[in-house]
Design a protein around this motif. Structure first.
Motif, PDB file in Angstrom:
ATOM      1  N   ASP A 120       0.812  -1.215   0.000  1.00 40.15           N
ATOM      2  CA  ASP A 120       0.000   0.000   0.000  1.00 40.15           C
ATOM      3  C   ASP A 120       0.849   1.270   0.000  1.00 40.15           C
ATOM      4  O   ASP A 120       0.439   2.289  -0.575  1.00 40.15           O
ATOM      5  CB  ASP A 120      -0.919   0.011   1.226  1.00 40.15           C
ATOM      6  N   PHE A 121       2.007   1.204   0.632  1.00 39.55           N
ATOM      7  CA  PHE A 121       2.899   2.375   0.739  1.00 39.55           C
ATOM      8  C   PHE A 121       4.325   1.923   0.425  1.00 39.55           C
ATOM      9  O   PHE A 121       5.130   1.666   1.318  1.00 39.55           O
ATOM     10  CB  PHE A 121       2.828   2.984   2.143  1.00 39.55           C
ATOM     11  N   PRO A 122       4.669   1.804  -0.867  1.00 38.45           N
ATOM     12  CA  PRO A 122       5.906   1.121  -1.278  1.00 38.45           C
ATOM     13  C   PRO A 122       7.198   1.924  -1.133  1.00 38.45           C
ATOM     14  O   PRO A 122       8.276   1.379  -1.386  1.00 38.45           O
ATOM     15  CB  PRO A 122       5.641   0.786  -2.749  1.00 38.45           C
ATOM     16  N   GLU A 123       7.114   3.178  -0.721  1.00 39.89           N
ATOM     17  CA  GLU A 123       8.345   3.982  -0.696  1.00 39.89           C
ATOM     18  C   GLU A 123       9.342   3.453   0.333  1.00 39.89           C
ATOM     19  O   GLU A 123      10.539   3.348   0.059  1.00 39.89           O
ATOM     20  CB  GLU A 123       8.022   5.444  -0.396  1.00 39.89           C
ATOM     21  N   PHE A 124       8.845   3.109   1.547  1.00 41.20           N
ATOM     22  CA  PHE A 124       9.733   2.674   2.628  1.00 41.20           C
ATOM     23  C   PHE A 124       9.241   1.353   3.221  1.00 41.20           C
ATOM     24  O   PHE A 124       8.071   0.991   3.099  1.00 41.20           O
ATOM     25  CB  PHE A 124       9.789   3.721   3.744  1.00 41.20           C
ATOM     26  N   LEU A 125      10.150   0.665   3.917  1.00 41.77           N
ATOM     27  CA  LEU A 125       9.828  -0.577   4.615  1.00 41.77           C
ATOM     28  C   LEU A 125       9.325  -0.241   6.018  1.00 41.77           C
ATOM     29  O   LEU A 125      10.027   0.390   6.796  1.00 41.77           O
ATOM     30  CB  LEU A 125      11.077  -1.463   4.706  1.00 41.77           C
ATOM     31  N   PRO A 126       8.102  -0.661   6.383  1.00 39.50           N
ATOM     32  CA  PRO A 126       7.491  -0.181   7.624  1.00 39.50           C
ATOM     33  C   PRO A 126       7.883  -0.988   8.859  1.00 39.50           C
ATOM     34  O   PRO A 126       8.114  -2.198   8.791  1.00 39.50           O
ATOM     35  CB  PRO A 126       5.997  -0.346   7.358  1.00 39.50           C
ATOM     36  N   ASN A 127       7.904  -0.318  10.005  1.00 38.98           N
ATOM     37  CA  ASN A 127       7.906  -1.013  11.277  1.00 38.98           C
ATOM     38  C   ASN A 127       6.565  -1.736  11.416  1.00 38.98           C
ATOM     39  O   ASN A 127       5.515  -1.184  11.067  1.00 38.98           O
ATOM     40  CB  ASN A 127       8.086  -0.005  12.421  1.00 38.98           C
ATOM     41  N   THR A 128       6.577  -2.940  11.932  1.00 40.31           N
ATOM     42  CA  THR A 128       5.352  -3.740  12.003  1.00 40.31           C
ATOM     43  C   THR A 128       4.252  -3.065  12.816  1.00 40.31           C
ATOM     44  O   THR A 128       3.061  -3.263  12.543  1.00 40.31           O
ATOM     45  CB  THR A 128       5.648  -5.109  12.623  1.00 40.31           C
ATOM     46  N   TYR A 129       4.611  -2.254  13.827  1.00 34.27           N
ATOM     47  CA  TYR A 129       3.597  -1.647  14.691  1.00 34.27           C
ATOM     48  C   TYR A 129       2.753  -0.601  13.968  1.00 34.27           C
ATOM     49  O   TYR A 129       1.685  -0.222  14.468  1.00 34.27           O
ATOM     50  CB  TYR A 129       4.250  -1.010  15.917  1.00 34.27           C
ATOM     51  N   LEU A 130       3.191  -0.160  12.801  1.00 36.18           N
ATOM     52  CA  LEU A 130       2.389   0.809  12.054  1.00 36.18           C
ATOM     53  C   LEU A 130       1.039   0.240  11.637  1.00 36.18           C
ATOM     54  O   LEU A 130       0.113   0.995  11.320  1.00 36.18           O
ATOM     55  CB  LEU A 130       3.160   1.292  10.819  1.00 36.18           C
ATOM     56  N   GLN A 131       0.904  -1.094  11.640  1.00 39.47           N
ATOM     57  CA  GLN A 131      -0.377  -1.695  11.264  1.00 39.47           C
ATOM     58  C   GLN A 131      -1.531  -1.179  12.121  1.00 39.47           C
ATOM     59  O   GLN A 131      -2.652  -0.999  11.624  1.00 39.47           O
ATOM     60  CB  GLN A 131      -0.295  -3.221  11.385  1.00 39.47           C
ATOM     61  N   TYR A 132      -1.271  -0.923  13.394  1.00 41.11           N
ATOM     62  CA  TYR A 132      -2.347  -0.499  14.292  1.00 41.11           C
ATOM     63  C   TYR A 132      -2.848   0.905  13.957  1.00 41.11           C
ATOM     64  O   TYR A 132      -4.001   1.242  14.260  1.00 41.11           O
ATOM     65  CB  TYR A 132      -1.875  -0.537  15.745  1.00 41.11           C
ATOM     66  N   TYR A 133      -2.005   1.706  13.343  1.00 40.15           N
ATOM     67  CA  TYR A 133      -2.374   3.081  13.013  1.00 40.15           C
ATOM     68  C   TYR A 133      -2.894   3.212  11.585  1.00 40.15           C
ATOM     69  O   TYR A 133      -3.687   4.109  11.293  1.00 40.15           O
ATOM     70  CB  TYR A 133      -1.161   3.993  13.194  1.00 40.15           C
ATOM     71  N   VAL A 159      -7.943  13.139  27.125  1.00 35.82           N
ATOM     72  CA  VAL A 159      -8.996  13.120  26.102  1.00 35.82           C
ATOM     73  C   VAL A 159      -8.452  13.675  24.782  1.00 35.82           C
ATOM     74  O   VAL A 159      -8.700  13.114  23.704  1.00 35.82           O
ATOM     75  CB  VAL A 159     -10.222  13.929  26.570  1.00 35.82           C
ATOM     76  N   GLU A 160      -7.711  14.759  24.864  1.00 37.46           N
ATOM     77  CA  GLU A 160      -7.105  15.342  23.660  1.00 37.46           C
ATOM     78  C   GLU A 160      -6.143  14.353  23.010  1.00 37.46           C
ATOM     79  O   GLU A 160      -6.105  14.213  21.774  1.00 37.46           O
ATOM     80  CB  GLU A 160      -6.380  16.638  24.023  1.00 37.46           C
ATOM     81  N   ALA A 161      -5.353  13.662  23.830  1.00 36.56           N
ATOM     82  CA  ALA A 161      -4.376  12.712  23.308  1.00 36.56           C
ATOM     83  C   ALA A 161      -5.056  11.602  22.516  1.00 36.56           C
ATOM     84  O   ALA A 161      -4.668  11.296  21.373  1.00 36.56           O
ATOM     85  CB  ALA A 161      -3.554  12.127  24.454  1.00 36.56           C
ATOM     86  N   LEU A 162      -6.088  11.007  23.086  1.00 37.01           N
ATOM     87  CA  LEU A 162      -6.762   9.909  22.391  1.00 37.01           C
ATOM     88  C   LEU A 162      -7.556  10.394  21.188  1.00 37.01           C
ATOM     89  O   LEU A 162      -7.728   9.663  20.203  1.00 37.01           O
ATOM     90  CB  LEU A 162      -7.677   9.147  23.350  1.00 37.01           C
ATOM     91  N   THR A 163      -8.052  11.632  21.238  1.00 38.39           N
ATOM     92  CA  THR A 163      -8.748  12.186  20.071  1.00 38.39           C
ATOM     93  C   THR A 163      -7.791  12.320  18.894  1.00 38.39           C
ATOM     94  O   THR A 163      -8.182  12.119  17.734  1.00 38.39           O
ATOM     95  CB  THR A 163      -9.371  13.556  20.416  1.00 38.39           C
ATOM     96  N   LEU A 164      -6.539  12.626  19.195  1.00 32.23           N
ATOM     97  CA  LEU A 164      -5.523  12.707  18.136  1.00 32.23           C
ATOM     98  C   LEU A 164      -5.057  11.335  17.664  1.00 32.23           C
ATOM     99  O   LEU A 164      -4.654  11.179  16.512  1.00 32.23           O
ATOM    100  CB  LEU A 164      -4.307  13.484  18.640  1.00 32.23           C
ATOM    101  N   ASN A 165      -5.066  10.350  18.549  1.00 32.90           N
ATOM    102  CA  ASN A 165      -4.489   9.055  18.214  1.00 32.90           C
ATOM    103  C   ASN A 165      -5.282   8.378  17.100  1.00 32.90           C
ATOM    104  O   ASN A 165      -6.511   8.293  17.160  1.00 32.90           O
ATOM    105  CB  ASN A 165      -4.470   8.169  19.459  1.00 32.90           C
ATOM    106  N   ARG A 166      -4.584   7.858  16.097  1.00 33.62           N
ATOM    107  CA  ARG A 166      -5.256   7.304  14.918  1.00 33.62           C
ATOM    108  C   ARG A 166      -6.065   6.047  15.225  1.00 33.62           C
ATOM    109  O   ARG A 166      -6.913   5.649  14.421  1.00 33.62           O
ATOM    110  CB  ARG A 166      -4.217   6.975  13.833  1.00 33.62           C
ATOM    111  N   THR A 167      -5.833   5.424  16.361  1.00 35.37           N
ATOM    112  CA  THR A 167      -6.621   4.246  16.703  1.00 35.37           C
ATOM    113  C   THR A 167      -7.974   4.614  17.302  1.00 35.37           C
ATOM    114  O   THR A 167      -8.841   3.755  17.460  1.00 35.37           O
ATOM    115  CB  THR A 167      -5.874   3.333  17.699  1.00 35.37           C
ATOM    116  N   VAL A 168      -8.157   5.896  17.667  1.00 30.93           N
ATOM    117  CA  VAL A 168      -9.400   6.337  18.316  1.00 30.93           C
ATOM    118  C   VAL A 168     -10.097   7.413  17.481  1.00 30.93           C
ATOM    119  O   VAL A 168     -11.195   7.199  16.964  1.00 30.93           O
ATOM    120  CB  VAL A 168      -9.136   6.865  19.746  1.00 30.93           C
TER     121      VAL A 168
END
Length: 441
Positions: A255-268, A407-416
């Motif tokens: 999906d994003f071929p420019e760089f090799l991702p860290n596995t944890y990026l899947q959650y975001y 609340v602000e932190a989780l509103t910013l977090n891509r998982t929430v």
């Protein structure tokens, strides 16, 4: 070559026995005079310690002494190195974090999203206290911190101890990924030279070279896409959850071929899909409790019962080897290259200077010397800025006792993202973490 006095803080960890095997493997390169275990959980520590005592008698007879204690002065006095791997609240609290997240339809994970926030807020207080204890007895000891979530912990420690140049936060995930790269390329992992940028559990490999200067990046990408990607480190290779994680890393590369991702990026990048796949009654914490923890405890019990480690299923793992090789570089000025966490200070030119970034560094007896990255692309920068803002708000909230910032932190977090979910999750986590979190106003 000076022999070191090593303290393992949080020695009740399920990773400790693998680390002890790694110490044995690396004893010619990182020779030890004494090893001391320290933990606040006496019972949990004792199992690992009694098994380690037998293991060292058989495989590290040249060691001067091995001991274990819950006494801070006894542990930290005259230490050369302290390896830190604590888990405030244990796996029981991790399981609660993950279940609360999943109850609200978001990712239930140890270091990402609400679970990472909860764990981070529990870790900060104990980590600050632990560093103060170490420094009161050994002002010059190298402290190598593995405690998660490393990004939040590193930010908090940087604020509390801004002038402590012998405190280093590290994570083994980049090297664990590189073991899989090495297998695909048929190259020894320690002969690979990575270029990498990001935050902890939130970064990308931009190039993979070997020590002769050959660029393997494009070939590696093709191999991952065409033949698949799987974990190769012995600690995770047979773990179904990790196998799925590495499969998802292949999809990220497509999906994003420019760089090799860290596995944890899947959650975001795929938060809804990953949350939907999880079972609240069998979260990752439950899998660890019934899997790695049971296996390690059974192995220790077997060693103790038999009085020998000869028949034990113990092996060297990358968690321990990486920590020890980093310590070697710091102790003996080997100037080896490692991916570690440092204050940005212009390393990534278009990110704030106080950001704790994860980048390649040469490790010397004077500490890490990071390689300049320059500007990073808009897409990656945008993702990092959002994640960095979330992490900063969590640490701000801790020091300011400010619930609104959670609340602000989780509103910013891509998982929430959703503010109503953020408010409800914060409310549930506040209730579950009474006695662990600050008294938020």
């Amino acid at each position: 070559m000076k022999k070191q006095r090593l303290v393992v803080a949080g020695s009740g960890s399920t990773y400790t026995m693998g680390m002890m095997m790694s110490l044995i493997e690396e004893k010619d390169n990182f020779p030890l005079q004494d090893v001391v275990f320290y933990d606040t959980d006496e019972q949990r520590q004792e199992r690992n310690a009694k098994a380690t005592e037998i293991l060292f008698k058989e495989r590290y007879p040249e060691l001067n002494s091995f001991s274990y204690t819950t006494n801070k002065e006894e542990a930290f006095k005259d230490a050369d190195f302290v390896f830190v791997q604590i888990r405030t609240g244990g796996l029981a609290m991790r399981e609660q974090d993950e279940q609360i997240s999943l109850k609200h339809g978001v990712v239930g994970q140890e270091t990402c999203g609400p679970g990472g926030m909860a764990y981070g807020l529990r870790s900060i207080k104990d980590m600050i206290e632990l560093v103060k204890d170490i420094r009161s007895y050994s002002s010059e000891a190298w402290i190598l911190n593995y405690t998660n979530p490393a990004a939040i912990v590193a930010d908090a420690l940087s604020r509390e101890f801004p002038d402590d140049s012998r405190l280093l936060n590290i994570c083994d995930m980049p090297i664990a990924i590189m073991i899989s790269y090495a297998k695909l390329l048929d190259i020894d992992v320690w002969d690979l030279v990575p270029e990498y940028f990001g935050l902890n559990h939130f970064g990308w490999f931009t190039k993979i070279y070997d020590k002769a200067g050959n660029d393997h990046t494009e070939r590696l990408k093709r191999l991952i896409i065409e033949t698949g990607f799987k974990p190769e480190d012995t600690e995770i290779a047979n773990d179904v959850s990790w196998q799925k994680t590495f499969e998802q890393a292949r999809q990220m590369l497509i999906d994003f071929p420019e760089f090799l991702p860290n596995t944890y990026l899947q959650y975001y990048l795929y938060p809804d899909e990953l949350a939907a796949k999880e079972d609240p009654n069998r979260t990752r914490a439950r899998q660890v409790i019934e899997g790695r923890q049971k296996r390690v405890h059974d192995t220790c019990d077997q060693i103790i019962a038999e009085g020998s480690a000869e028949n034990s299923d113990l092996h060297v793992d990358i968690h321990g080897v990486f920590m020890i090789k980093a310590a070697e570089a710091l102790a003996y000025n080997t100037a080896e290259r490692f991916i570690v966490i440092v204050k940005n200070n212009g390393v990534i030119a278009n990110l704030p200077s106080d950001t704790m970034v994860e980048v390649p560094c040469t490790l010397t007896s004077q500490g890490p010397k990071p390689y300049a990255i320059g500007d990073i692309p808009t897409f990656n920068k945008g993702l990092i800025e959002g994640q960095r803002a979330y992490e900063k708000l969590v640490v701000d909230a801790y020091f300011e006792n400010n619930k609104q910032k959670l609340v602000e932190a989780l509103t910013l977090n891509r998982t929430v993202v959703n503010v109503n979910k953020a408010k409800n999750i914060v409310g549930d986590l506040l209730e579950a973490n009474k006695g662990y979190w600050p008294d938020f106003q």
